[in-house]
Write an enzyme that holds these catalytic residues in place. Structure first.
Site, PDB file in Angstrom:
ATOM      1  CG  HIS A   1      -1.896   0.997   1.422  1.00  0.00           C
ATOM      2  ND1 HIS A   1      -1.620   2.270   1.852  1.00  0.00           N
ATOM      3  CD2 HIS A   1      -3.232   0.951   1.203  1.00  0.00           C
ATOM      4  CE1 HIS A   1      -2.747   2.961   1.892  1.00  0.00           C
ATOM      5  NE2 HIS A   1      -3.741   2.189   1.504  1.00  0.00           N
TER       6      HIS A   1
ATOM      7  CE  LYS B   1      -7.091  -0.495   6.301  1.00  0.00           C
ATOM      8  NZ  LYS B   1      -7.784   0.009   5.124  1.00  0.00           N
TER       9      LYS B   1
HETATM   10  N1  7TS Z   1      -1.713  -0.794   4.684  1.00  0.00           N
HETATM   11  C1  7TS Z   1      -2.618  -1.564   4.082  1.00  0.00           C
HETATM   12  C2  7TS Z   1      -2.237  -2.964   3.657  1.00  0.00           C
HETATM   13  C3  7TS Z   1      -3.891  -1.067   3.851  1.00  0.00           C
HETATM   14  O1  7TS Z   1      -4.803  -1.848   3.272  1.00  0.00           O
HETATM   15  C4  7TS Z   1      -4.214   0.254   4.259  1.00  0.00           C
HETATM   16  C5  7TS Z   1      -5.552   0.857   3.968  1.00  0.00           C
HETATM   17  C6  7TS Z   1      -3.230   0.990   4.914  1.00  0.00           C
HETATM   18  C7  7TS Z   1      -1.993   0.437   5.099  1.00  0.00           C
HETATM   19  C8  7TS Z   1      -3.499   2.361   5.439  1.00  0.00           C
HETATM   20  O2  7TS Z   1      -4.358   2.296   6.527  1.00  0.00           O
HETATM   21  P1  7TS Z   1      -4.878   3.608   7.256  1.00  0.00           P
HETATM   22  O3  7TS Z   1      -5.903   3.106   8.195  1.00  0.00           O
HETATM   23  O4  7TS Z   1      -3.718   4.218   7.942  1.00  0.00           O
HETATM   24  O5  7TS Z   1      -5.447   4.493   6.183  1.00  0.00           O
HETATM   25  N2  7TS Z   1      -6.191   0.274   2.872  1.00  0.00           N
HETATM   26  C9  7TS Z   1      -7.293   0.747   2.250  1.00  0.00           C
HETATM   27  C10 7TS Z   1      -7.912   0.044   1.221  1.00  0.00           C
HETATM   28  O6  7TS Z   1      -7.524  -1.024   0.788  1.00  0.00           O
HETATM   29  N3  7TS Z   1      -8.969   0.744   0.795  1.00  0.00           N
HETATM   30  O7  7TS Z   1      -9.055   1.854   1.517  1.00  0.00           O
HETATM   31  C11 7TS Z   1      -8.022   1.871   2.432  1.00  0.00           C
END
Ligand code: 7TS
Length: 410
Positions: free
Chosen positions: A127, A230
């Site tokens: 990501h 999540k």
């Molecule tokens: N790493 C992974 C593997 C992710 O899926 C996400 C968010 C993040 C980091 C970042 O997470 P945050 O909570 O700090 O924003 N992934 C996604 C997605 O797949 N669709 O929207 C956000």
């Protein structure tokens, strides 16, 4: 509704108020859990209860409410510690989410440990939040980024990874599960090989923790991050796990209240772990409710969740594979409950918009993983990501929706 005799799907669905909402006159079919999961009543009610009965600022008041809030927040830290099987609660740092956790490590650990010519290994699966912070610190320190390729199924190539490892490798930062493809990375092997070269390892556990039990001690991983939203918990809160010795040797990431021991204009000394990395007033209600989300998951159990989601993924994959105008993007042998696909000659955004008219929530786009899209030579995909409350009936609604899209574009 039931997909698996023993799995209490009806009771579970009743725990999530939003699942009874209608979208455009249709029942909501929520298949965007990879972006953010919905919240059970226990979590929603805990947030209210905190503000209604036990709220004040933490770690600073001698008064009753401050003590209550502090105790509840620290109890949630112990829940997070147990959830990851960390050796000590001091190793659990509350952050805004995975993004902030990775930025903290890249910045703080990176400034203290990276020199020109040192190497950071990432993978194509990352990501953007596990790419950009490393690019920023590489630019500041002169470190170099190397990237592990994936094969046509979206599998992490361990052989290629081995070739990139050397005594110059100082950090291996990879995702545990790909958000775009669902690939489960063989992290135990990744860590073993990194350790043999003396490298530190960070795992991005965002897409793993809702589906797979994690044991940071068994993995022997140095840093592990995840986001609460999540994991059926609140947004704006997440966890950075770090091994105590590493965290102790790292400089603070942000300065301010809570993270100090003593401040004078001549010299400031810092608080002990975990507070050294928790500057400012934290997301108190969010932390406490994250603890509730962890309790909720433990109440169902990961074996049951994994079996249920595996059934949904297999059921959906079998139906989509049988349609000859569908390309499934990401067909690794070991996948979490994520299904990315494209319909021939239809833009993913059009697919998403038409499915939305049926009340189906999927994500379309590059999923903040543009290198994955480039690897498969697509601009975007449609992604259905399943959670513990989804059903085979919902997969059927998705499949009917896809058939409707195919008819409209035929
Ligand atoms: N790493 C992974 C593997 C992710 O899926 C996400 C968010 C993040 C980091 C970042 O997470 P945050 O909570 O700090 O924003 N992934 C996604 C997605 O797949 N669709 O929207 C956000």
């Amino acid at each position: 509704m039931s997909t698996n005799g023993a799995y209490p799907i009806d009771r579970i669905r009743a725990d999530f108020p939003i699942l009874s909402e209608q979208v455009r006159g249709k029942p909501l079919v929520y298949l965007d859990n990879g972006a953010s999961a919905q919240k059970p009543s226990a979590v929603i009610e805990q947030i209210s209860r905190t503000y209604e009965t036990e709220y004040a600022n933490v770690h600073r008041g001698v008064h009753y409410m401050s003590q209550m809030a502090t105790d509840a927040m620290e109890a949630a830290r112990v829940k997070a510690q147990e959830f990851l099987n960390a050796a000590d609660e001091k190793e659990v740092i509350f952050v805004r989410g995975a993004t902030e956790g990775i930025n903290l490590v890249a910045s703080s650990w990176g400034r203290a440990n990276l020199k020109p010519g040192d190497e950071i290994i990432l993978s194509v699966l990352e990501h953007h939040s596990n790419i950009v912070p490393w690019q920023m610190i590489a630019e500041q320190t002169g470190a170099i980024i190397k990237v592990v390729p994936i094969d046509d199924a979206g599998e992490f190539l361990v052989d290629e990874y081995e070739k990139l490892l050397s005594p110059r490798t100082k950090m291996v930062a990879v995702t545990h599960v790909s958000n775009a493809l669902g690939t489960v990375v063989p992290v135990k092997e990744v860590i073993r090989l990194a350790k043999a070269q003396g490298s530190a390892v960070l795992l991005d556990g965002c897409q793993a923790v809702p589906h797979i039990p994690v044991d940071v001690q068994a993995l022997d991983v140095d840093f592990y991050v995840f986001s609460g939203h999540k994991l059926y918990g609140p947004s704006g809160i997440g966890v950075l796990y770090g091994k105590q010795a590493l965290l102790e040797a790292m400089p603070p990431y942000q300065g301010g209240g809570e993270m100090i021991d003593r401040v004078t204009f001549e010299k400031t000394t810092y608080a002990e772990l975990p507070f050294k990395f928790e500057a400012g007033t934290p997301h108190i209600a969010g932390i406490i409710a994250l603890g509730t989300a962890i309790d909720y998951l433990n109440g169902i159990g990961f074996d049951a969740i994994a079996a249920h989601e595996h059934d949904l993924l297999t059921y959906a994959t079998d139906q989509l594979s049988a349609m000859n105008t569908i390309d499934i993007v990401g067909t690794a042998a070991d996948k979490a409950a994520i299904l990315s696909f494209n319909i021939k000659d239809v833009h993913p955004h059009d697919v998403g918009t038409i499915l939305d008219h049926d009340g189906i929530a999927v994500r379309t786009g590059h999923h903040c993983a543009q290198p994955v899209m480039d690897r498969f030579d697509v601009a975007a995909t449609v992604r259905a990501s399943f959670g513990l409350y989804n059903t085979r009936d919902e997969v059927d609604v998705l499949v009917s929706g896809i058939k409707r899209v195919q008819e409209m574009f035929a």
